[in-house]
Structures are given as C-alpha cells and as structure tokens.
Design an enzyme around this catalytic site. Structure first.
Site, mmCIF file in Angstrom:
data_model
loop_
_atom_site.group_PDB
_atom_site.id
_atom_site.type_symbol
_atom_site.label_atom_id
_atom_site.label_comp_id
_atom_site.label_asym_id
_atom_site.label_seq_id
_atom_site.Cartn_x
_atom_site.Cartn_y
_atom_site.Cartn_z
ATOM 1 N N LEU A 101 34.179 41.213 41.220
ATOM 2 C CA LEU A 101 35.103 40.258 40.632
ATOM 3 C C LEU A 101 36.471 41.125 40.933
ATOM 4 C CD1 LEU A 101 33.841 38.965 37.255
ATOM 5 C CD2 LEU A 101 34.205 37.676 39.396
ATOM 6 N N ASP A 102 37.423 40.475 41.389
ATOM 7 C CA ASP A 102 38.399 41.235 41.603
ATOM 8 C C ASP A 102 39.346 41.790 40.254
ATOM 9 O OD1 ASP A 102 40.900 39.362 40.833
ATOM 10 O OD2 ASP A 102 40.044 38.338 42.526
ATOM 11 N N ALA A 103 40.052 42.837 40.520
ATOM 12 C CA ALA A 103 40.509 43.520 39.065
ATOM 13 C C ALA A 103 41.144 42.471 37.980
ATOM 14 C CB ALA A 103 41.402 44.730 39.557
ATOM 15 N N ASP A 104 41.907 41.401 38.565
ATOM 16 C CA ASP A 104 42.593 40.864 37.785
ATOM 17 C C ASP A 104 41.627 39.631 37.194
ATOM 18 O OD1 ASP A 104 44.883 41.975 37.944
ATOM 19 O OD2 ASP A 104 45.573 40.736 39.854
ATOM 20 N N THR A 105 40.364 39.365 37.518
ATOM 21 C CA THR A 105 39.737 38.324 37.056
ATOM 22 C C THR A 105 38.562 38.906 36.055
ATOM 23 O OG1 THR A 105 39.321 37.433 39.357
ATOM 24 C CG2 THR A 105 37.725 36.933 37.880
#
Ligand code: URA
Length: 248
Positions: A101-105
């Site tokens: 998952l990307d950092a902002d997710t």
C-alpha cells in the site's frame, strides 16, 4: 530441528545468537522448565525471557496500516515493520508484505512468510478483488461508475486499458471501489483519470478478508480457515481469468 535452529529461523538471532539464548537458560516451557538445544519442544509451549514465541512458520497476519508508514524495508521510516515484532524482518523465510500500500494509504495489509501463498495472493494473475474506501476533492459525476466499469479507462502514461472495476458511491465526495488488478497507485491514478483527486484512501477488503474493526496500527494472526478462504478465492479468480482468456 534443534531449538536454536528453530529460534534462529524465527528471527531470534543468528544460529550462534540463538544458541547463546538457549545456553543462558532463557528459553523455557510455560511451566518454567528450562529447554536445552536438544529438548523436544512444541511451538506453543516455548517462551523466551518469559514471552511466548512469535507466530510459527507459515503464518499470515493482517495489519491495519496507518497513513504515513511505508511497506518497503529499504525505505525511510516509519516502516510497517515498526508496528510488528522486531524479529519479523529477520525471519527465514522473511515475513513479507503481500503487495504494497502506498505511504498515504491506510487499511488492510497482509504479511506472510509463506512465499508460495504470497505469490498467489499478490500475483496480478490471481485477479483477487481489493476494495478501497475513499474521499475525494470533487463531487463524483454521474458517469464515473460507467467509466470505471467499461474496461476502457486509461491511466496516464500507460498503453493498456484498465480491467473493469466497480464504483459504489457512498456520498457526494465519497465512494468505494473494487479493483481486480494492482497497478502502481492504481486507485489514485484512476480517479485522476476521471478528473478527480483522492484525498483519503483506505483498503477495506482483500479478497474475502475484511479489515473489520482491527484498530489502526494493530495486527492479528489469521485463523487457518481465513487463510484457506483467501487461498481458495485466489485460485478461483485465477482459474476464471484463465478460462475467460482462453475463450477470447
Ligand atoms: N491504489 C492506490 O492508489 N494506492 C494504494 O496504496 C493502493 C491502491
């Protein structure tokens, strides 16, 4: 397998380090009986410094990843591994994230030390559906659902259209989306392709497995029936995709 070898595989140290822990009489049963390197042992009845062992080999865990944490061990902290027992990255085989998952997710992130299962679940060929809840900068448009379902939506810089996805509108600027692929930053880029902007993104389901009420930052070991259900779902979607490709 000797106790020290088992402990080393679970990340309790190098072979030498694990031997030392055993020699220092720090490894016991629940009843406090000191275990030797050659003692017979049962995973659930081994304690190091009085603490139960980390989950056994072949474990799948669900982590509720908070925003800001990164999935890669090579990246800048905070890492998702900071939320887990410090031994996890040292295990052999390593406890690895199933995709990223990307950092902002935020949301449901699986980790496992079962390489074959990881490959099955993460492989684009499994087509396992993943559901995300999001809030958006702009109100959704009437045709957004049809556009993501069409199988023709193109992401910026890509040459093959996205597979059909399902958009469920939950508010003027809120929706859930189910995707069957795992392209880089896919949901954010899909919404950008629709002229919108994702403000918050959370994965709420991975195949049949729901994030549920797992608190943010917490993790749990999946029960064997949950792992069986995940595996069966991935095998089924993979077989369906294969059959559909053959029929084309
Ligand atoms: N789509 C994204 O944009 N980010 C994720 O982390 C997962 C899916």
């Amino acid at each position: 397998m000797t106790l020290s070898r088992y402990l080393a595989a679970l990340g309790y140290g190098t072979r030498k380090g694990a031997e030392t822990i055993v020699r220092q009489r720090r490894v016991t049963t629940a009843a406090g009986v000191v275990l030797r390197d050659t003692s017979a042992y049962r995973h659930d009845d081994v304690f190091v410094d009085g603490a139960p062992l980390d989950p056994p080999p072949g474990t799948v865990i669900a982590l509720h990843k908070p925003v800001g944490y990164v999935c890669s061990l090579e990246d800048r902290p905070p890492l998702v591994y900071d939320l887990l027992p410090p031994r996890f990255p040292q295990r052999t085989p390593v406890m690895a994230t199933v995709g990223r998952l990307d950092a902002d997710t935020s949301g449901l992130l699986l980790l496992t030390d079962d390489g074959a299962l990881n490959h099955l679940l993460a492989s684009p060929k499994s087509h396992l559906p993943k559901r995300y809840a999001m809030t958006l900068a702009e109100p959704l448009r009437d045709d957004d659902g049809a556009r993501v379902a069409a199988g023709t939506l193109m992401l910026h810089g890509e040459t093959t259209p996205l597979a059909p996805a399902e958009l469920h509108v939950t508010g003027e600027c809120a929706a859930e989306i189910v995707i069957h692929e795992g392209r880089y930053h896919q949901v954010r880029r899909m919404m950008a392709a629709l002229g919108n902007h994702v403000r918050t993104l959370q994965r709420v389901a991975f195949g049949p497995l729901l994030l549920g009420d797992l608190p943010e930052g917490a993790w749990r070991v999946l029960a064997s029936h949950e792992v069986d259900t995940l595996r069966a779902a991935a095998l089924a979607t993979k077989a369906q995709a294969k059959a559909a490709a053959k029929a084309r």
